[in-house]
Motif scaffolding. Structure first.
Motif, PDB file in Angstrom:
ATOM      1  N   SER A   4       0.823  -1.212   0.000  1.00 48.46           N
ATOM      2  CA  SER A   4       0.000   0.000   0.000  1.00 48.46           C
ATOM      3  C   SER A   4       0.851   1.254   0.000  1.00 48.46           C
ATOM      4  O   SER A   4       0.504   2.254  -0.652  1.00 48.46           O
ATOM      5  N   ASP A   5       1.970   1.228   0.702  1.00 48.32           N
ATOM      6  CA  ASP A   5       2.850   2.397   0.744  1.00 48.32           C
ATOM      7  C   ASP A   5       3.393   2.728  -0.636  1.00 48.32           C
ATOM      8  O   ASP A   5       3.415   3.899  -1.045  1.00 48.32           O
ATOM      9  N   LYS A   6       3.858   1.710  -1.367  1.00 45.82           N
ATOM     10  CA  LYS A   6       4.397   1.965  -2.701  1.00 45.82           C
ATOM     11  C   LYS A   6       3.323   2.449  -3.664  1.00 45.82           C
ATOM     12  O   LYS A   6       3.553   3.349  -4.482  1.00 45.82           O
ATOM     13  N   LEU A   7       2.156   1.853  -3.580  1.00 46.45           N
ATOM     14  CA  LEU A   7       1.079   2.261  -4.484  1.00 46.45           C
ATOM     15  C   LEU A   7       0.668   3.711  -4.256  1.00 46.45           C
ATOM     16  O   LEU A   7       0.239   4.397  -5.182  1.00 46.45           O
ATOM     17  N   ALA A   8       0.806   4.174  -3.018  1.00 49.34           N
ATOM     18  CA  ALA A   8       0.407   5.547  -2.684  1.00 49.34           C
ATOM     19  C   ALA A   8       1.511   6.562  -2.933  1.00 49.34           C
ATOM     20  O   ALA A   8       1.258   7.777  -2.892  1.00 49.34           O
ATOM     21  N   ASP A   9       2.718   6.102  -3.197  1.00 45.21           N
ATOM     22  CA  ASP A   9       3.866   6.995  -3.332  1.00 45.21           C
ATOM     23  C   ASP A   9       3.970   7.488  -4.775  1.00 45.21           C
ATOM     24  O   ASP A   9       4.443   6.784  -5.653  1.00 45.21           O
ATOM     25  N   GLU A  10       3.557   8.724  -5.015  1.00 45.38           N
ATOM     26  CA  GLU A  10       3.553   9.276  -6.371  1.00 45.38           C
ATOM     27  C   GLU A  10       4.951   9.589  -6.876  1.00 45.38           C
ATOM     28  O   GLU A  10       5.134   9.863  -8.068  1.00 45.38           O
ATOM     29  N   SER A  11       5.960   9.567  -5.993  1.00 42.06           N
ATOM     30  CA  SER A  11       7.332   9.827  -6.441  1.00 42.06           C
ATOM     31  C   SER A  11       7.939   8.616  -7.137  1.00 42.06           C
ATOM     32  O   SER A  11       8.985   8.737  -7.775  1.00 42.06           O
ATOM     33  N   GLU A  15       7.612  -0.084 -14.095  1.00 38.87           N
ATOM     34  CA  GLU A  15       6.837  -1.038 -13.287  1.00 38.87           C
ATOM     35  C   GLU A  15       6.136  -0.368 -12.113  1.00 38.87           C
ATOM     36  O   GLU A  15       5.031  -0.785 -11.731  1.00 38.87           O
ATOM     37  N   GLU A  16       6.746   0.654 -11.534  1.00 40.99           N
ATOM     38  CA  GLU A  16       6.075   1.369 -10.447  1.00 40.99           C
ATOM     39  C   GLU A  16       4.813   2.056 -10.956  1.00 40.99           C
ATOM     40  O   GLU A  16       3.779   2.070 -10.275  1.00 40.99           O
ATOM     41  N   SER A  17       4.887   2.583 -12.168  1.00 38.57           N
ATOM     42  CA  SER A  17       3.705   3.204 -12.777  1.00 38.57           C
ATOM     43  C   SER A  17       2.694   2.150 -13.214  1.00 38.57           C
ATOM     44  O   SER A  17       1.476   2.322 -13.044  1.00 38.57           O
ATOM     45  N   ARG A  18       3.198   1.062 -13.781  1.00 40.41           N
ATOM     46  CA  ARG A  18       2.312  -0.015 -14.220  1.00 40.41           C
ATOM     47  C   ARG A  18       1.545  -0.605 -13.034  1.00 40.41           C
ATOM     48  O   ARG A  18       0.363  -0.948 -13.159  1.00 40.41           O
ATOM     49  N   ALA A  19       2.208  -0.710 -11.888  1.00 41.90           N
ATOM     50  CA  ALA A  19       1.549  -1.225 -10.688  1.00 41.90           C
ATOM     51  C   ALA A  19       0.355  -0.362 -10.307  1.00 41.90           C
ATOM     52  O   ALA A  19      -0.715  -0.875  -9.931  1.00 41.90           O
ATOM     53  N   LYS A  20       0.506   0.949 -10.418  1.00 42.03           N
ATOM     54  CA  LYS A  20      -0.595   1.858 -10.076  1.00 42.03           C
ATOM     55  C   LYS A  20      -1.755   1.698 -11.052  1.00 42.03           C
ATOM     56  O   LYS A  20      -2.931   1.744 -10.659  1.00 42.03           O
TER      57      LYS A  20
END
Length: 295
Positions: free
Chosen positions: A67-74, A79-84
Motif C-alpha cells: 500500500s505504501d508503494k502504491l500511494a507513493d507518487e514519487s 513497473e512502479e507506474s504499471r503497478a498503479k
C-alpha cells in the motif's frame, strides 16, 4: 460472501511466457475459464517486458504492490507506474472490485505445480484442501501469510483474495508442454472451487493437509568482495520441498569445499537455484512443513 469477479493476470514477469500463451489460448476460447457463477477477466500484467523478453523493464513488477508503494507518487519507473495502473484496474487494494486475483507464474526451480497463498483464512484453507484433493501432486505454499495484506508487495494482493499459480521447472522465455498443462489445470481447479464455493456445494474435504510455510532465504556463498565463490550443491539441486538437515551439504565452492547447512532444525527447500533471484544472490528459500487445519 460470493466471488463475483475473478481476474487472471498473465505475464507479470515478461520472460515467464506460459501465462501469456495461456491467455492467448483463452482469448480464442474462454470455455476453460468460464463459470456461470462469476465473471472472469484476463489481464496482461507486463506487456512491455514481454515484448523485450525480460523479467522486467526497470523493477520487478511483483514487488510494487504494498500500500505504501502504491500511494507513493514519487515512484515513477515503468513497473512502479504499471503497478498503479493495475491497482486501479484490478483493485484498488483494500477496496477491490476483484474478489479473487489469480497471478500466473513459472519458475526455473523444480517445484512442480504450486499454489502460493500470501494470506490465511477459511477461504484459503478450503481452496487449498480442494486443490490438494483434485491435484494431489500440487504443493501448498503459505508465503508470509502472517503479514497484513497492506504490507504484501505481490500483485495478487490487490484482490479481496489472491493467489499465485507457480509451476516449474521451465527455463525463462521457454514453453514446456507439461508446465503449460499443469498451469492450465491448476487454474481450472481453482475456478472450479470458486464456482462450488459460490453455490455452497463444496464436496467433503480433508480436515488437514500438508503445507509449507516460508521461513527465510539463504544466499550463495560470497567472498569479502561480494564475489560468488560457490554454487548450490548437487544434493540440493532439483530437490525442492525436500528435507534439509543440519549438517547436510548445501553449497560447494569452486575449489571443491562442501559448505553444510548450519541451521539447528530440519527445513525444506523451495525456489532452489531460481535463475531470476541471481540478481540478489539468493540460493534457495527455506520452509517449514506443517499440517494446515481446514476446519
Amino acid at each position: 460472501m460470493s466471488i463475483n469477479q475473478v481476474a487472471i493476470v498473465c505475464g507479470t514477469h515478461g520472460n515467464e511466457i506460459t501465462g501469456v500463451y495461456l491467455m492467448k489460448k483463452w482469448q480464442k476460447d474462454n470455455h476453460p475459464i468460464s463459470r456461470d457463477s462469476f465473471k472472469t477477466e484476463l489481464i496482461h500484467g507486463n506487456p512491455k517486458a514481454f515484448e523485450i523478453n525480460r523479467r522486467y523493464v526497470d523493477n520487478d513488477l511483483n514487488r510494487q504492490f504494498s500500500s505504501d508503494k502504491l500511494a507513493d507518487e514519487s515512484l515513477g519507473s515503468y513497473e512502479e507506474s504499471r503497478a498503479k495502473v493495475l491497482n486501479q484496474l484490478i483493485g484498488p487494494k483494500g477496496d477491490s472490485k476483484s474478489d479473487l486475483v489469480i497471478d500466473l507464474h513459472t519458475t526455473t526451480s523444480n517445484m512442480g505445480p504450486t499454489l502460493l497463498m500470501p494470506q490465511s483464512g477459511t477461504f484459503y484453507n478450503l481452496l487449498a484442501a480442494y486443490v490438494k484433493s483434485n491435484m494431489p501432486e500440487a504443493v501448498i505454499f503459505c508465503d508470509e501469510d502472517h503479514k497484513p495484506n497492506d504490507e504484501h508487495h505481490l500483485l495478487c494482493t490487490t484482490g479481496r483474495y489472491g493467489v499465485i499459480v507457480e509451476v516449474g521447472p521451465v527455463p525463462q522465455s521457454v514453453l514446456r508442454h507439461d508446465v503449460f498443462e499443469q498451469s492450465e489445470r491448476l487454474t481450472q481447479i481453482i475456478l472450479d472451487f470458486v464456482d462450488l464455493y459460490n453455490r455452497n456445494s463444496l464436496p467433503d474435504l480433508p480436515t488437514q493437509i500438508e503445507a509449507f510455510r516460508f521461513i527465510t532465504s539463504v544466499t550463495l556463498p560470497l567472498d569479502d568482495n561480494g564475489e560468488r565463490i560457490g554454487m548450490v550443491h548437487q544434493n540440493v539441486q532439483d530437490n525442492d520441498f525436500s528435507e534439509l538437515h543440519p549438517g547436510d551439504p548445501l553449497f560447494i565452492t569452486f575449489d571443491g569445499e562442501v559448505i553444510p547447512y548450519q541451521g539447528e532444525k530440519t527445513v525444506y527447500t523451495a525456489f532452489v537455484n531460481e535463475a531470476a533471484y541471481y540478481d540478489n544472490n539468493l540460493a534457495t528459500s527455506l520452509m517449514e512443513k506443517f499440517n494446515l487445519q481446514i476446519k
